[in-house]
Design a protein around this motif. Structure first.
Motif, PDB file in Angstrom:
ATOM      1  N   SER A  53      -3.052   5.475  -2.672  1.00 48.63           N
ATOM      2  CA  SER A  53      -3.879   6.641  -2.371  1.00 48.63           C
ATOM      3  C   SER A  53      -3.216   7.874  -2.960  1.00 48.63           C
ATOM      4  O   SER A  53      -2.007   8.085  -2.787  1.00 48.63           O
ATOM      5  N   GLN A  54      -4.015   8.686  -3.651  1.00 48.24           N
ATOM      6  CA  GLN A  54      -3.506   9.945  -4.177  1.00 48.24           C
ATOM      7  C   GLN A  54      -4.658  10.926  -4.343  1.00 48.24           C
ATOM      8  O   GLN A  54      -5.827  10.568  -4.289  1.00 48.24           O
ATOM      9  N   LEU A  55      -4.308  12.178  -4.531  1.00 49.81           N
ATOM     10  CA  LEU A  55      -5.288  13.189  -4.865  1.00 49.81           C
ATOM     11  C   LEU A  55      -5.649  13.058  -6.334  1.00 49.81           C
ATOM     12  O   LEU A  55      -4.761  12.885  -7.175  1.00 49.81           O
ATOM     13  N   GLN A  56      -6.936  13.166  -6.650  1.00 49.15           N
ATOM     14  CA  GLN A  56      -7.336  13.171  -8.055  1.00 49.15           C
ATOM     15  C   GLN A  56      -6.657  14.326  -8.797  1.00 49.15           C
ATOM     16  O   GLN A  56      -6.264  14.195  -9.955  1.00 49.15           O
TER      17      GLN A  56
ATOM     18  N   THR B 105       0.500   7.376  -8.537  1.00 49.31           N
ATOM     19  CA  THR B 105       0.108   6.279  -7.659  1.00 49.31           C
ATOM     20  C   THR B 105      -1.129   5.554  -8.181  1.00 49.31           C
ATOM     21  O   THR B 105      -1.212   4.319  -8.120  1.00 49.31           O
ATOM     22  N   TYR B 106      -2.101   6.294  -8.692  1.00 48.63           N
ATOM     23  CA  TYR B 106      -3.284   5.632  -9.238  1.00 48.63           C
ATOM     24  C   TYR B 106      -2.888   4.726 -10.405  1.00 48.63           C
ATOM     25  O   TYR B 106      -3.317   3.562 -10.469  1.00 48.63           O
ATOM     26  N   ASP B 107      -2.080   5.240 -11.321  1.00 51.54           N
ATOM     27  CA  ASP B 107      -1.657   4.437 -12.468  1.00 51.54           C
ATOM     28  C   ASP B 107      -0.832   3.237 -12.023  1.00 51.54           C
ATOM     29  O   ASP B 107      -0.907   2.162 -12.635  1.00 51.54           O
ATOM     30  N   ALA B 108      -0.044   3.416 -10.963  1.00 46.99           N
ATOM     31  CA  ALA B 108       0.754   2.292 -10.445  1.00 46.99           C
ATOM     32  C   ALA B 108      -0.162   1.182  -9.936  1.00 46.99           C
ATOM     33  O   ALA B 108       0.110  -0.005 -10.121  1.00 46.99           O
ATOM     34  N   ALA B 109      -1.267   1.564  -9.304  1.00 44.71           N
ATOM     35  CA  ALA B 109      -2.234   0.557  -8.840  1.00 44.71           C
ATOM     36  C   ALA B 109      -2.934  -0.102 -10.025  1.00 44.71           C
ATOM     37  O   ALA B 109      -3.161  -1.307 -10.034  1.00 44.71           O
TER      38      ALA B 109
ATOM     39  N   PHE C  88       0.848  -1.192   0.000  1.00 47.80           N
ATOM     40  CA  PHE C  88       0.000   0.000   0.000  1.00 47.80           C
ATOM     41  C   PHE C  88       0.886   1.245   0.000  1.00 47.80           C
ATOM     42  O   PHE C  88       1.646   1.488   0.931  1.00 47.80           O
ATOM     43  N   SER C  89       0.774   2.046  -1.065  1.00 50.89           N
ATOM     44  CA  SER C  89       1.604   3.234  -1.221  1.00 50.89           C
ATOM     45  C   SER C  89       0.790   4.514  -1.062  1.00 50.89           C
ATOM     46  O   SER C  89      -0.301   4.643  -1.619  1.00 50.89           O
ATOM     47  N   HIS C  90       1.331   5.469  -0.285  1.00 54.35           N
ATOM     48  CA  HIS C  90       0.722   6.799  -0.189  1.00 54.35           C
ATOM     49  C   HIS C  90       1.809   7.834   0.059  1.00 54.35           C
ATOM     50  O   HIS C  90       2.962   7.488   0.325  1.00 54.35           O
ATOM     51  N   PHE C  91       1.441   9.107  -0.015  1.00 49.42           N
ATOM     52  CA  PHE C  91       2.454  10.167   0.026  1.00 49.42           C
ATOM     53  C   PHE C  91       2.535  10.896   1.364  1.00 49.42           C
ATOM     54  O   PHE C  91       3.428  11.717   1.573  1.00 49.42           O
ATOM     55  N   TRP C  92       1.620  10.622   2.302  1.00 52.88           N
ATOM     56  CA  TRP C  92       1.660  11.319   3.586  1.00 52.88           C
ATOM     57  C   TRP C  92       2.858  10.851   4.415  1.00 52.88           C
ATOM     58  O   TRP C  92       3.307   9.708   4.293  1.00 52.88           O
ATOM     59  N   PRO C  93       3.366  11.720   5.295  1.00 57.86           N
ATOM     60  CA  PRO C  93       4.453  11.297   6.184  1.00 57.86           C
ATOM     61  C   PRO C  93       3.993  10.169   7.115  1.00 57.86           C
ATOM     62  O   PRO C  93       2.799  10.045   7.429  1.00 57.86           O
TER      63      PRO C  93
ATOM     64  N   THR D 254       7.476   6.569  -1.000  1.00 61.05           N
ATOM     65  CA  THR D 254       8.686   5.766  -1.170  1.00 61.05           C
ATOM     66  C   THR D 254       8.510   4.655  -2.194  1.00 61.05           C
ATOM     67  O   THR D 254       9.490   4.150  -2.741  1.00 61.05           O
ATOM     68  N   LEU D 255       7.261   4.281  -2.481  1.00 60.60           N
ATOM     69  CA  LEU D 255       7.019   3.186  -3.415  1.00 60.60           C
ATOM     70  C   LEU D 255       6.491   3.671  -4.761  1.00 60.60           C
ATOM     71  O   LEU D 255       6.689   3.017  -5.776  1.00 60.60           O
ATOM     72  N   SER D 256       5.820   4.808  -4.765  1.00 61.86           N
ATOM     73  CA  SER D 256       5.324   5.388  -6.015  1.00 61.86           C
ATOM     74  C   SER D 256       5.220   6.893  -5.852  1.00 61.86           C
ATOM     75  O   SER D 256       4.890   7.384  -4.774  1.00 61.86           O
TER      76      SER D 256
END
Length: 334
Positions: free
Chosen positions: A84-87, A71-75, A25-30, A64-66
């Motif tokens: 998880s990403q912002l649209q 991130t959406y395209d990576a999923a 599970f990848s996201h951009f928040w700290p 760190t992963l995407s």
């Protein structure tokens, strides 16, 4: 990716004969953000507990992963399992969904999260996510203008200023007010403010605090002139390849139940970071109803109409979704 566990059933975990499905599970928040500690980690724990350890989710925070904008395209491609990403990070990718971000539709994260999830569940924006298995929608609180030096009291104050935009919607409104919108990922904002690359940013209070941007900014215009949509989605093949009982566990912990949890967290964090900035003596300018404010009404309506017109130009019915978003706003109002 799968593995095995040697724990006994008496310990409440899987036996060595049972397969463990590990999801990345990848996201951009700290990693220290409330999104990680109060939303994602409890969600992952619930999946693992209800599956008796057969579902394991590894969280990768801080992009760190995407990268945040892919991130959406990576999923969708299967590079990651959940993301998880912002649209708004992918310009033009979710034009109908971003109509919910227009001013006047949302005054809280709870309302925005409810609106987005309802628009998806009702099929008004679901076509934009058909290449993944959408888990749930979230919405951050209303966008705030944070600046280093110059307070923004009227749209004219933005003229000549370089303001970071989180999305095309916010960018249209910044430009309509006379400012210059700049696209930058959240992880680059601290150094960009330090170096004077931008004069300010447009962002809700919660992520502004999470990324420590309240340390640099000292003037804040609390104006609900846009909202931010956020998605959590899963690779479609990965989901469809799961046993039915594991699918049900994921389904039971998706949708509105998670939208509500995330919205509540964002609203709580918005209030916390705003009060902390107020306590350190920052300038606070409150414009709670900009669509009825003589100075702000014109630019906000112009920016909104520009965005809907752009959606219509794509051959999509932006006007119809805008009306659906207004109805969802009314039904989701706290």
């Amino acid at each position: 990716m799968s593995g095995c566990s040697n724990k006994s059933e008496n310990e409440g975990s899987v036996t060595s004969e049972q397969e463990v499905t590990t999801l990345r599970f990848s996201h951009f928040w700290p990693a220290t953000s409330a999104m990680q500690t109060d939303v994602f980690e409890p969600w992952v724990k619930k999946l693992e507990t209800e599956s008796n350890g057969r579902l394991e989710v590894q969280i990768f925070p801080s992009a760190t992963l995407s990268k945040p904008d892919v991130t959406y395209d990576a999923a969708a491609k299967g590079t990651i399992d959940i993301g998880s990403q912002l649209q708004g990070y992918t310009a033009g990718r979710f034009p109908l969904s971003q109509i919910a971000e227009l001013p006047g539709l949302s005054n809280s994260a709870g309302q925005m999260s409810c609106m987005l999830q309802k628009l998806y569940d009702d099929g008004d924006i679901s076509s934009e996510y058909e290449d993944t298995h959408l888990l749930f929608m979230m919405g951050a609180g209303p966008g705030v203008l944070h600046t280093v030096d110059k307070p923004i009291r009227t749209p004219e104050d933005m003229k000549g200023m370089r303001i970071r935009k989180p999305s095309a919607v916010a960018g249209d409104i910044i430009e309509a007010a006379g400012g210059s919108s700049v696209g930058l990922p959240a992880n680059d904002l601290y150094t960009s403010l330090q170096r004077g690359v931008i004069d300010g940013l447009s962002m809700p209070w919660s992520p502004t605090g999470d990324f420590k941007l309240t340390e640099i900014t000292n003037a804040h215009t609390n104006i609900p002139f846009y909202s931010t949509g956020i998605l959590v989605t899963m690779n479609k093949d990965r989901y469809e390849g799961l046993p039915d009982d594991l699918k049900k566990i994921i389904d039971d912990n998706s949708g509105k139940v998670m939208a509500d949890i995330a919205g509540e967290m964002f609203d709580k964090e918005d209030a916390r970071f705003m009060e902390a900035s107020r306590a350190k003596g920052d300038i606070m300018i409150d414009i709670p109803d900009p669509l009825n404010d003589p100075a702000w009404k014109g630019p906000l309506l112009k920016g909104s109409q520009n965005y809907v017109n752009d959606v219509n130009a794509l051959g999509l019915d932006g006007d119809a979704v805008y009306e659906k978003a207004k109805a969802a706003s009314a039904s989701c109002k706290a």
